[in-house]
Motif scaffolding. Sequence first.
Motif, mmCIF file in Angstrom:
data_model
loop_
_atom_site.group_PDB
_atom_site.id
_atom_site.type_symbol
_atom_site.label_atom_id
_atom_site.label_comp_id
_atom_site.label_asym_id
_atom_site.label_seq_id
_atom_site.Cartn_x
_atom_site.Cartn_y
_atom_site.Cartn_z
ATOM 1 N N ILE A 3 0.837 -1.202 0.000
ATOM 2 C CA ILE A 3 0.000 0.000 0.000
ATOM 3 C C ILE A 3 0.871 1.251 0.000
ATOM 4 N N LEU A 4 1.909 1.232 0.805
ATOM 5 C CA LEU A 4 2.793 2.395 0.884
ATOM 6 C C LEU A 4 3.510 2.625 -0.446
ATOM 7 N N THR A 5 3.933 1.539 -1.085
ATOM 8 C CA THR A 5 4.577 1.670 -2.403
ATOM 9 C C THR A 5 3.602 2.271 -3.418
ATOM 10 N N ALA A 6 2.373 1.758 -3.415
ATOM 11 C CA ALA A 6 1.361 2.276 -4.342
ATOM 12 C C ALA A 6 1.055 3.737 -4.041
ATOM 13 N N ALA A 7 0.975 4.093 -2.769
ATOM 14 C CA ALA A 7 0.672 5.471 -2.386
ATOM 15 C C ALA A 7 1.775 6.419 -2.829
ATOM 16 N N ARG A 8 3.015 5.993 -2.688
ATOM 17 C CA ARG A 8 4.125 6.858 -3.132
ATOM 18 C C ARG A 8 4.065 7.084 -4.640
ATOM 19 N N THR A 10 3.505 10.752 -6.421
ATOM 20 C CA THR A 10 4.461 11.244 -7.411
ATOM 21 C C THR A 10 3.746 11.553 -8.723
ATOM 22 N N GLU A 11 2.887 10.672 -9.160
ATOM 23 C CA GLU A 11 2.165 10.837 -10.424
ATOM 24 C C GLU A 11 1.268 12.073 -10.407
ATOM 25 N N ARG A 12 0.691 12.398 -9.242
ATOM 26 C CA ARG A 12 -0.275 13.490 -9.163
ATOM 27 C C ARG A 12 0.338 14.771 -8.603
ATOM 28 N N GLY A 13 1.641 14.805 -8.515
ATOM 29 C CA GLY A 13 2.326 16.017 -8.094
ATOM 30 C C GLY A 13 2.192 16.329 -6.622
ATOM 31 N N LEU A 14 1.926 15.312 -5.816
ATOM 32 C CA LEU A 14 1.825 15.501 -4.372
ATOM 33 C C LEU A 14 3.144 15.095 -3.715
ATOM 34 N N ASP A 15 3.372 15.584 -2.523
ATOM 35 C CA ASP A 15 4.636 15.332 -1.844
ATOM 36 C C ASP A 15 4.591 13.987 -1.124
ATOM 37 N N LEU A 52 3.336 11.134 3.421
ATOM 38 C CA LEU A 52 2.865 9.791 3.763
ATOM 39 C C LEU A 52 3.513 9.295 5.063
ATOM 40 N N PRO A 53 2.823 8.466 5.809
ATOM 41 C CA PRO A 53 3.419 7.922 7.042
ATOM 42 C C PRO A 53 4.518 6.925 6.713
ATOM 43 N N ASP A 54 5.316 6.604 7.718
ATOM 44 C CA ASP A 54 6.383 5.619 7.522
ATOM 45 C C ASP A 54 5.825 4.215 7.346
ATOM 46 N N ALA A 55 4.651 3.961 7.922
ATOM 47 C CA ALA A 55 4.016 2.650 7.806
ATOM 48 C C ALA A 55 2.515 2.851 7.719
ATOM 49 N N VAL A 56 1.855 1.944 7.019
ATOM 50 C CA VAL A 56 0.409 2.000 6.849
ATOM 51 C C VAL A 56 -0.221 0.911 7.708
ATOM 52 N N ALA A 76 -5.995 6.880 3.357
ATOM 53 C CA ALA A 76 -6.473 8.031 2.581
ATOM 54 C C ALA A 76 -7.042 9.102 3.502
ATOM 55 N N LEU A 77 -7.822 8.688 4.486
ATOM 56 C CA LEU A 77 -8.364 9.629 5.459
ATOM 57 C C LEU A 77 -7.253 10.274 6.280
ATOM 58 N N GLN A 78 -6.216 9.517 6.518
ATOM 59 C CA GLN A 78 -5.129 9.968 7.369
ATOM 60 C C GLN A 78 -4.320 11.103 6.729
ATOM 61 N N VAL A 79 -4.128 11.064 5.399
ATOM 62 C CA VAL A 79 -3.208 12.020 4.774
ATOM 63 C C VAL A 79 -3.880 12.986 3.793
#
Length: 551
Positions: free
Chosen positions: A10-15, A19-24, A28-32, A50-53
């Motif tokens: 999940i964390l890999t997908a979120a990163r 990146t794709e959508r121009g977000l920093d 993201l947290p260190d762990a999901v 998603a709610l968290q960030v």
Amino acid sequence: MTPDALSAAILTAARAVFTERGLDPALLPDAVTVERPRNPEHGDYATNVALQVAKRAGVKPRDLAGWLAEALTQEKGVKNTDVAGPGFLNITLDAAAQGELARTIVQAQDAYGRTDTLHKKRINLEFVSANPTGPVHIGGVRWAAVGDSLARLLEATGADVTREYYFNDHGAQIDRFARSILAAARNEPIPDDGYGGAYIPEIAARVLQKDPGALTAPDPQEAFRRIGVDLMFEEVKRSLHDFGVDFDVYFHENSLFESGAVERAVATLREHGHIFEKDGAVWLRTTDYGDDKDRPIIKSNGDAAYIAGDAAYYLDKRRRGFEICIYMLGADHAGYVQRLRALAACAGDDPDYNIQVLIGQLVNLVKDGQPVRMSKRAGDVVTMEELVDAIGVDASRYALARSSVNQTIDLDLDLWARRTNDSPVFYVQYVAARTAAVVRNAKDVGIVLDESTFKPELLTHERESALLGALAEFPRVVAGAAELREPHRVAHYLESLAATYHRWYDECRVIPKGDEEITDLNRTRLWLNVATRTVVANGLGLLGVSAPERM
């Protein structure tokens, strides 16, 4: 796929999404965190990342959840991902990814559940530490069970743990013990403030057996103290060993006073600016760190106060290189918690990290519906041996480690002596025995563990999914129990796992009925059965309880 593996995916997908959508991605947290939904229809796992960030990223939670769902669906092992509510993600794994866990557990064997969350942290764990003035009674037995289980948990998370017994051979209680056995040897009444248990004349007789001239020694009380304490402590160590508890260090309190450790401790505390003089005594200003009053450390007559020994002992542990010092104390020591924390702070340490104090509540024994009375002074003592004789080592350890130390236990001896599912330890151990029986019976019909016939994609039954999900939680349970210093979490997990296994066993056969053909599903289910036995054995091992192959 384990929860940790899914969390990483999940964390890999979120990163990638960020990146794709121009977000920093740094947002993201260190762990999901992923959790098992209560309703199986909501998938195998759920996350609120998603709610968290979303707010920090400046996007709507459901939009972010949708992007993550689309990305996660591309991850190997993820069957589908749904967005629920304001932005939760419900994730369903494909059967092969989830079923692969059975092979992972079987191959890992006793390593499954172990982590490195406390990698190489040096921890001193002091527990039991009962005065050697009598046998270990039920309060000490609770700490023996909980303390040894906690040590095993900490070791399972990578810590370097030293089990330590603080041997109180200095002070008034030892003097009363010496006077008691001396009086018994002289056939005199036990002093009013002495110990009157049946073990007192037994120890007195053994002292005379060891030194027939003890009664005529220049200082008979000292002779009986020296020999009697050694004999009593050897008995304590033997009973603990028989209970499955051995210590790495037996620390003699008297050594603190003989070695100059008390004087060094006062000097260290003085260097840190927390010592002051008043009324001819030397004081430690513990009120600077939350204690209810300052403590005299050296009395006006020059004798060391009780906290002087505490200070010397704590600083000695730190000098020996222990990063974390855990004290396990009885309910009558609740007032010591803030005092010890303040002491550590006065020494320049972090009381939220370097010192941790656990307080254990009382244990009440019940038999035939009536309380079993105990009084160490009066001699009506419920000892470790008596408890073990009544219900056995396994039941004793499990019963005492099964509840939070913050709770008073009413231990029903009749219940824990039963070999039925009413007894929690029997209920869990029966899974260990049943899984072993399945392996034996499967072998008789030609079903054995075989990599070539392991087909995890066949494990599609809802009971199989539930069992795999329960097995996947074990490493997190172990890590959490170690972090929170709560071994009872392992017992509760095992009982839940046992219930899940029994439901699976009732509906998912490893061995076909009658003349039914043996298929790869039967062979694959054997892996799941063995994986369950592995986890149950590992969990019971953390509590110091056996995992029998037959019952």
